[in-house]
Design a protein around this motif. Sequence first.
Motif, PDB file in Angstrom:
ATOM      1  N   GLU A 131      -0.367 -50.059  25.800  1.00 30.81           N
ATOM      2  CA  GLU A 131      -0.301 -51.082  26.837  1.00 30.81           C
ATOM      3  C   GLU A 131       0.790 -52.104  26.528  1.00 30.81           C
ATOM      4  N   GLU A 132       0.904 -52.474  25.250  1.00 33.55           N
ATOM      5  CA  GLU A 132       1.941 -53.428  24.867  1.00 33.55           C
ATOM      6  C   GLU A 132       3.333 -52.859  25.088  1.00 33.55           C
ATOM      7  N   MET A 133       3.498 -51.563  24.833  1.00 30.27           N
ATOM      8  CA  MET A 133       4.808 -50.949  24.979  1.00 30.27           C
ATOM      9  C   MET A 133       5.281 -50.940  26.429  1.00 30.27           C
ATOM     10  N   LYS A 134       4.350 -51.095  27.388  1.00 26.93           N
ATOM     11  CA  LYS A 134       4.751 -51.152  28.788  1.00 26.93           C
ATOM     12  C   LYS A 134       5.526 -52.433  29.081  1.00 26.93           C
ATOM     13  N   GLU A 135       5.299 -53.486  28.287  1.00 31.85           N
ATOM     14  CA  GLU A 135       5.934 -54.775  28.534  1.00 31.85           C
ATOM     15  C   GLU A 135       6.847 -55.203  27.390  1.00 31.85           C
ATOM     16  N   VAL A 136       7.050 -54.303  26.432  1.00 30.59           N
ATOM     17  CA  VAL A 136       7.931 -54.596  25.301  1.00 30.59           C
ATOM     18  C   VAL A 136       8.983 -53.493  25.215  1.00 30.59           C
TER      19      VAL A 136
END
Length: 287
Positions: A131-136
């Motif tokens: 999920e974090e990689m979607k915005e990072v």
Amino acid sequence: MKKNLLIFTMLAGTLVLTGCASKKDLENCQNENSRLSGEYQRAKETIAANNARIKSLEDQLAQAKASAAALQGSLDRSLNNANSNNINISKLVDQINESNQYIRHLVAVKSKSDSLNMVLTNNLTRSLSREEMKEVDVQVLKGVVYISLADNMLYQSGSYEINDRAEQTLSKIAKIIMDYRNYDVLIEGNTDNVPVNNASDKMKNIRNNWDLSCLRASSVAQYLQTHFGVDPKRLTAGGRGEYNPLVANDTDLGKQRNRRTQIIITPKLDQFMDLIGKAPESSKAKR
């Protein structure tokens, strides 16, 4: 941590209610903005100088390879015409070996820099959730690691204050920063081209996107320092306002991509430049 945040919120609320020192706060913010912009410009110039030095290093490498090829050709010709050629073959062999040794040194230095940045990037991406990689977004460009974070995962809506959601992601980035102590960190705020809505109390002293981008970068820098113990001497915070867009601001998606904060991690330039400036011992002894 939450207790500190509560105290900070109460103090901020008190300042807003009393209306005291708002002008002084704005002046402090302007002074800080000016200082951070200067530090940011110096960081840009230093990174540009580093990129120029690496380009020079690549040119030296190409010249060294060409020189080695020419020397090898001379050696081949001298071997074919040994009886009539007065070239000192032994000296020529030494020159070729010296040249090859220096080539290996230059290649090793460049590979070491690239490898360190790649390891840093891999460690970070492995620690982030799906999920974090979607915005990072994590990239390595010219030996520098760029970590780009969407504004909605860092800041409270319509504000430069760090939200609770950001803590987990920033903690992972902070761990990477702490593990790689020979790296400097530039935090760069970016906005879209929509004018700032300063109707709310939190935004009333913010004049434009320059102010907002600087304050957001400063918030991330201070959060890394106060919550995770990152040495502030390694941190530089600056803002680029709306003037460094990734894409056009003519759609909502484009504006969303442009509203971001970049954490830029690069080797300390003095140590890196010392390393690439050192020739092998045997090579220096023969010069």
